[in-house]
Design a protein around this motif. Structure first.
Motif, PDB file in Angstrom:
ATOM      1  N   GLU A  18      12.434  -2.667  10.020  1.00 45.42           N
ATOM      2  CA  GLU A  18      11.723  -2.254  11.441  1.00 45.42           C
ATOM      3  C   GLU A  18      10.299  -1.970  10.360  1.00 45.42           C
ATOM      4  N   LYS A  19      10.718  -0.899   9.732  1.00 43.25           N
ATOM      5  CA  LYS A  19       9.510   0.236   9.365  1.00 43.25           C
ATOM      6  C   LYS A  19       8.587  -0.552   7.713  1.00 43.25           C
ATOM      7  N   LEU A  20       9.783  -0.573   6.628  1.00 42.61           N
ATOM      8  CA  LEU A  20       8.754  -1.630   6.068  1.00 42.61           C
ATOM      9  C   LEU A  20       7.500  -2.206   5.643  1.00 42.61           C
ATOM     10  N   PRO A  21       7.825  -2.554   6.659  1.00 45.02           N
ATOM     11  CA  PRO A  21       5.678  -4.082   6.573  1.00 45.02           C
ATOM     12  C   PRO A  21       4.925  -3.350   6.791  1.00 45.02           C
ATOM     13  N   GLN A  22       4.689  -1.912   7.346  1.00 45.83           N
ATOM     14  CA  GLN A  22       3.373  -1.225   7.703  1.00 45.83           C
ATOM     15  C   GLN A  22       3.140  -0.524   6.037  1.00 45.83           C
ATOM     16  N   TYR A  23       3.974  -0.778   5.136  1.00 45.45           N
ATOM     17  CA  TYR A  23       3.359  -0.116   3.622  1.00 45.45           C
ATOM     18  C   TYR A  23       3.552  -1.263   2.971  1.00 45.45           C
ATOM     19  N   LEU A  24       3.267  -2.076   3.435  1.00 46.71           N
ATOM     20  CA  LEU A  24       3.381  -3.398   2.687  1.00 46.71           C
ATOM     21  C   LEU A  24       2.198  -4.364   2.039  1.00 46.71           C
ATOM     22  N   GLU A  25       1.783  -4.177   3.797  1.00 45.20           N
ATOM     23  CA  GLU A  25       1.105  -5.060   4.205  1.00 45.20           C
ATOM     24  C   GLU A  25      -0.605  -5.110   3.629  1.00 45.20           C
ATOM     25  N   LYS A  26      -0.737  -3.715   3.126  1.00 40.08           N
ATOM     26  CA  LYS A  26      -1.686  -3.470   2.801  1.00 40.08           C
ATOM     27  C   LYS A  26      -1.886  -3.380   0.777  1.00 40.08           C
ATOM     28  N   ALA A  27      -0.954  -3.414   0.269  1.00 46.37           N
ATOM     29  CA  ALA A  27      -0.645  -3.557  -0.457  1.00 46.37           C
ATOM     30  C   ALA A  27      -1.064  -4.769  -1.698  1.00 46.37           C
ATOM     31  N   ASP A  28      -1.485  -4.405  -2.982  1.00 48.11           N
ATOM     32  CA  ASP A  28      -2.007  -5.237  -3.302  1.00 48.11           C
ATOM     33  C   ASP A  28      -0.805  -6.245  -3.978  1.00 48.11           C
ATOM     34  N   ARG A  29       0.368  -5.334  -4.520  1.00 50.61           N
ATOM     35  CA  ARG A  29       2.302  -6.087  -4.916  1.00 50.61           C
ATOM     36  C   ARG A  29       2.495  -5.315  -5.142  1.00 50.61           C
TER      37      ARG A  29
END
Length: 439
Positions: free
Chosen positions: A113-124
């Motif tokens: 549930e929480k991981l996507p918020q830390y991935l969605e704006k990352a470039d890789r």
């Protein structure tokens, strides 16, 4: 134990500088089952531990330097008094923040549930595809969902890169605090070897020597063995990773002990070979002198600015020349080395990196031909040997080995720190000169 929390924070900061706008994910080591429902003592994944100091299973560390609030996030097992009664205390979510410095922490159950918020704006995404296939699939699944929506959002991770390529060069150069841990691990290892040499005598069993060694590890504050202790008498010393340790020591045996202590996850790795009855036979002495000369000259070759392979090449040449003097190898020195005709007597490399892992991480070569350059802060082993197995089969064109040499195995290993002006032998407290070890 020896590493201040501020150092873990500094390591993360350096790592964040290297990944820029990426997000890195690290998975804790799994628990391993010894038999049925009995588990081995837990040992954290070294990369995870290097960045967090957190020593519990079922955890995930996320490092997201681009996030406006949470740059270091831990997903951990929450506090559970009923379970902790059985399995020991947990730090829980609050402990992850208060003690380990996480900007935010969640229950491991909230990872998806929480991981996507830390991935969605990352470039890789930075992640090492390890042995945990289910977790690999989880990370790949998150990435695939983000890639699918990339055309609509115009942002998100476009690639996955391996964390090893960034983190492992950092781990190779040991900090002052890490060196103190290694000095403690090697000092305990040295004390155990010295105790073993005093204790060993004809009639004892190899496992009794092992017990004295590992008793010393724990008595002096170590976690235990850094790897399965090798206590190899007689021809057993010709088996590189012999761990049965069940033979009774006989008169005229050599005893090869390869054992090291783990202290706070940092490791010692020492090998010594000595006569059980206190005196080398003529053949044992002759071969031991060759190995000792190879080791001493190899240690001299450990210097900052020199290629990693130099000390191995130095040891190989001394061993080959020594075997040629004895008539055990014949021909041209350069040809024997090039064609590796010495391999029946010496089949392994002369050393490896040492640190949080016994065979520690880091490149040995940079491309096909270029060896890593030794730098201050590198720690490595120097461990030449000769192994003349009872059934040794010489290389093509080489002479048969006379019976008097067969069944002799010798290795001498020290742990060496590369310094600004040379090297420091961390394990010098264990004697290896013949006049020091003969009783």
């Amino acid at each position: 134990m020896g590493i201040d929390r501020s150092e873990y924070r500094q390591r993360r900061e350096r790592f964040m500088e290297k990944i820029g706008s990426g997000t890195a994910i690290f998975r804790s080591a799994p628990t391993a089952v010894m038999h049925n429902d009995v588990e081995y003592i837990y040992r954290q994944d070294s990369d995870f531990f290097y960045l967090t100091g957190f020593n519990e299973p079922d955890a995930v560390a996320v490092i997201a330097p681009h996030h406006p609030e949470h740059r270091f996030i831990l997903f951990v097992q929450p506090k559970d008094p009923a379970l902790e009664t059985w399995t020991g205390y947990r730090y829980g979510i609050e402990g992850a923040k208060a003690i380990f410095g996480a900007d935010e922490a969640y229950s491991i159950a909230e990872l998806d549930e929480k991981l996507p918020q830390y991935l969605e704006k990352a470039d890789r995404i930075y992640y090492h595809l390890g042995r945990d296939r289910a977790f690999n699939e989880k990370i790949l699944s998150h990435w695939q969902r983000l890639i699918a929506t990339y055309p609509k959002r115009g942002m998100g991770p476009v690639a996955i890169e391996d964390t090893n390529l960034i983190l492992h060069p950092m781990r190779q150069i040991k900090s002052p605090a890490e060196l103190e841990m290694l000095r403690k691990a090697t000092a305990i290892s040295a004390a155990a070897h010295n105790r073993a040499r005093e204790f060993a005598k004809i009639g004892h069993y190899e496992y009794q020597i092992q017990a004295e060694i590992e008793h010393t590890f724990r008595l002096e504050g170590g976690i235990g063995p850094a790897y399965p202790s090798i206590v190899a008498s007689g021809a057993n010393a010709c088996i590189l990773h012999y761990i049965e340790n069940n033979r009774q020591l006989q008169d005229n045996d050599l005893l090869l002990i390869d054992a090291g202590c783990s202290y706070g996850y940092y490791n010692g790795d020492i090998t010594r070979t000595f006569p059980v009855n206190g005196k080398f036979t003529s053949e044992q002495r002759t071969l031991y002198e060759i190995v000792l000369e190879a080791q001493l000259k190899a240690i001299e070759a450990v210097q900052p600015g020199k290629p990693y392979n130099d000390f191995h090449d130095t040891a190989v040449r001394v061993l080959v020349e020594g075997l040629m003097d004895l008539g055990l190898l014949v021909g041209d020195v350069e040809e024997i080395i090039k064609e590796e005709k010495y391999k029946p007597f010496y089949m392994h490399r002369t050393g490896h990196w040492l640190g949080l892992d016994v065979h520690d991480v880091g490149l040995y070569k940079c491309g096909e031909e270029t060896w890593q350059i030794l730098q201050p802060g590198h720690v490595l082993t120097v461990e030449p040997g000769l192994y003349i197995a009872p059934d040794i089969k010489p290389a093509e064109g080489q002479p048969e080995v006379p019976e008097k040499w067969r069944g002799i195995g010798i290795r001498i290993e020290d742990d060496v720190l590369v310094t600004a002006d040379g090297r420091e032998v961390l394990t010098a407290a264990v004697p290896k000169a013949i006049d020091e070890i003969e009783k």
